[in-house]
Design a protein around this motif. Sequence first.
Motif, short mmCIF file in Angstrom:
data_model
loop_
_atom_site.label_atom_id
_atom_site.label_comp_id
_atom_site.label_asym_id
_atom_site.label_seq_id
_atom_site.Cartn_x
_atom_site.Cartn_y
_atom_site.Cartn_z
N PHE A 44 0.82 -1.21 0.00
CA PHE A 44 0.00 0.00 0.00
C PHE A 44 0.86 1.26 0.00
CE2 PHE A 44 -3.24 -3.01 1.61
CZ PHE A 44 -4.20 -2.76 0.63
N TYR A 45 2.03 1.19 0.66
CA TYR A 45 2.95 2.32 0.58
C TYR A 45 3.41 2.53 -0.86
CZ TYR A 45 7.40 4.74 0.43
OH TYR A 45 8.41 5.60 0.08
N GLY A 46 3.80 1.44 -1.54
CA GLY A 46 4.26 1.53 -2.91
C GLY A 46 3.19 2.04 -3.85
N LEU A 47 1.94 1.69 -3.53
CA LEU A 47 0.82 2.10 -4.38
C LEU A 47 0.52 3.59 -4.22
CD1 LEU A 47 -1.02 0.44 -6.30
CD2 LEU A 47 -2.68 0.35 -4.42
N PHE A 48 0.41 4.02 -2.98
CA PHE A 48 -0.03 5.40 -2.73
C PHE A 48 1.11 6.41 -2.82
CE2 PHE A 48 -3.42 2.97 -0.56
CZ PHE A 48 -4.50 3.47 -1.27
N SER A 49 2.35 5.97 -2.63
CA SER A 49 3.48 6.88 -2.76
C SER A 49 4.03 6.91 -4.18
CB SER A 49 4.60 6.46 -1.80
OG SER A 49 5.21 5.26 -2.24
N ARG A 50 3.46 6.05 -5.04
CA ARG A 50 3.90 5.91 -6.44
C ARG A 50 5.32 5.34 -6.53
NH1 ARG A 50 2.66 11.25 -9.77
NH2 ARG A 50 2.83 9.73 -11.48
N HIS A 51 5.73 4.65 -5.46
CA HIS A 51 7.05 4.01 -5.45
C HIS A 51 7.17 2.99 -6.58
CE1 HIS A 51 10.54 1.73 -4.14
NE2 HIS A 51 9.80 0.67 -3.88
N PHE A 52 6.12 2.19 -6.79
CA PHE A 52 6.18 1.17 -7.85
C PHE A 52 6.32 1.82 -9.22
CE2 PHE A 52 3.39 -1.47 -4.84
CZ PHE A 52 4.50 -2.06 -4.26
N ARG A 53 5.50 2.83 -9.47
CA ARG A 53 5.52 3.48 -10.79
C ARG A 53 6.80 4.29 -10.98
NH1 ARG A 53 0.95 7.72 -13.13
NH2 ARG A 53 1.97 8.14 -15.12
N ARG A 54 7.24 5.00 -9.94
CA ARG A 54 8.38 5.90 -10.05
C ARG A 54 9.71 5.14 -10.07
NH1 ARG A 54 7.54 8.38 -5.64
NH2 ARG A 54 9.07 7.21 -4.40
N ASP A 55 9.84 4.11 -9.22
CA ASP A 55 11.14 3.46 -9.03
C ASP A 55 11.28 2.08 -9.67
OD1 ASP A 55 11.84 5.64 -7.47
OD2 ASP A 55 11.12 4.71 -5.62
N LEU A 56 10.15 1.37 -9.87
CA LEU A 56 10.25 -0.02 -10.34
C LEU A 56 9.70 -0.26 -11.75
CD1 LEU A 56 9.28 -2.01 -7.10
CD2 LEU A 56 11.55 -1.41 -7.96
N ALA A 57 8.81 0.61 -12.21
CA ALA A 57 8.24 0.39 -13.55
C ALA A 57 9.26 0.81 -14.62
CB ALA A 57 6.96 1.20 -13.71
N PRO A 58 9.67 -0.12 -15.51
CA PRO A 58 10.64 0.24 -16.56
C PRO A 58 10.01 1.19 -17.58
CG PRO A 58 10.48 -2.16 -16.27
CD PRO A 58 9.32 -1.55 -15.54
N ALA A 59 10.80 2.12 -18.06
CA ALA A 59 10.34 2.99 -19.16
C ALA A 59 10.33 2.18 -20.45
CB ALA A 59 11.27 4.19 -19.28
N GLY A 60 9.58 2.68 -21.43
CA GLY A 60 9.45 1.94 -22.68
C GLY A 60 10.77 1.64 -23.35
N ASN A 61 11.67 2.62 -23.38
CA ASN A 61 12.95 2.42 -24.05
C ASN A 61 13.86 1.45 -23.29
OD1 ASN A 61 13.29 4.31 -21.95
ND2 ASN A 61 15.16 5.10 -22.88
N GLU A 62 13.58 1.23 -22.00
CA GLU A 62 14.39 0.30 -21.21
C GLU A 62 14.08 -1.16 -21.53
OE1 GLU A 62 15.43 2.49 -17.03
OE2 GLU A 62 13.37 1.75 -17.26
N LEU A 63 12.94 -1.38 -22.19
CA LEU A 63 12.53 -2.75 -22.50
C LEU A 63 12.98 -3.19 -23.89
CD1 LEU A 63 8.94 -2.74 -20.96
CD2 LEU A 63 11.02 -3.73 -20.00
N ARG A 64 13.68 -2.32 -24.59
CA ARG A 64 14.20 -2.71 -25.89
C ARG A 64 15.26 -3.79 -25.72
NH1 ARG A 64 17.25 0.67 -27.95
NH2 ARG A 64 17.36 2.21 -26.23
N LEU A 65 15.27 -4.76 -26.62
CA LEU A 65 16.20 -5.88 -26.53
C LEU A 65 17.65 -5.41 -26.53
CD1 LEU A 65 14.55 -8.60 -28.83
CD2 LEU A 65 14.63 -8.52 -26.33
N ALA A 66 17.94 -4.37 -27.32
CA ALA A 66 19.31 -3.87 -27.38
C ALA A 66 19.74 -3.32 -26.02
CB ALA A 66 19.42 -2.79 -28.45
N HIS A 67 18.82 -2.60 -25.37
CA HIS A 67 19.14 -2.03 -24.06
C HIS A 67 19.31 -3.14 -23.02
CE1 HIS A 67 19.10 0.88 -20.75
NE2 HIS A 67 18.29 0.05 -20.12
#
Length: 280
Positions: free
Chosen positions: A141-164
Motif C-alpha cells: 500500500f505504501y508503494g501504491l499510494f506513494s507511487r514508489h512502484f511506478r516511479r522506481d520499479l516500472a521500466p520505461a518503454g525504451n528500457e525494455l528494448r532488446l538492445a538495451h
Amino acid sequence: MATIDAGTKTGRMLVYRHSLAVRLSHWLNVLCLTVLLFSGLQIFNAHPALYWGQYGADNDPSFIAMEAVEDGNRVKGVTHVGSLTFDTTGFLGLSNVDGEATARGFPSWLTVPSYQDLSTGRRWHFFFAWLFVFNGLVYFFYGLFSRHFRRDLAPAGNELRLAHLGHEVVNHIRLRFPKGAEARHYNTLQKLTYLVVIFLLLPLMIATGLTMSPGFDAVAPWLLDLFGGRQSARTLHFLTAFSLVAFVVVHVAMVILSGLFNNLRSMITGYYAIERGDEQ
C-alpha cells in the motif's frame, strides 16, 4: 527517487535513494525470510519428500526425496530428483548430529530449531509467515499510494528494448555497474527482477502456503483446484522458496561487488554516494 544533496568535500555527493518505509520493510523481510527458510526446512524434515498431485506418498510418485539407505555395511544419505539419484551423505538424507550420523532431510545447522521438532518449527514458521504477510501488505500500500512502484520499479518503454537489455546483461557479466547519475535509480534488470519477486514469487509462496492449511481450504477450497492439490502446493511452495533463496544469493553478490559499504549505507540511512560532477 528523491535526490536530496548531502554533498561532501571529497569529490562525492550523497543522494537520498531509499525511503524509511522501504528500508524498514527490507530489513523486516530479511528477518522474516531467514526464519521462514530455516523453520520451513524443519517442517520439511518431518517428511522429506515432495509430490505432484492430490494425495502424496500413497498414490503419487515423489518429485524430490531425501533418505538414509543401507549400502552394505554402512548407511549413506541419498537424494532423489525425478529419476536421478545422488549420494549426499553428510549433508542431505544423512548428516552428523553431535558427532553421530543421523537420518534427516536437511542437517541440524540449517533448521529452526536445530533438533527435530515439527511442532516448534510450525510455530516459528506460522508466526513469521503472518508477520511477513503484514509487512508485505504495508509495503504494497505504501508503494501504491506513494507511487514508489511506478516511479522506481516500472521500466520505461525504451528500457525494455532488446538492445538495451542486452547491453545491461553484458555490463553485469563484466561487472560494470552504473555510476554517477545512473546510480541514482535501479537499472532495468533490477526493476524487472524486483517486479517478478514482488508480484509473482512472493504471492505464489504465500498462496501455496495457505493452500496447505486445512482451515484456510475450508474458506477458499478453490485454492486446492488452482494448485492441483495440497501436495502439489507443497512442492510449489518449496520450489518458490528456493527460487527466492537463489534471488537473495545473487542479490547479496551484486551488493558486495558493486560496493558493499555504499549499498549498506543506503539501505540503513537512505543515502547513497555518487561521484560529484556526474549527478546531472
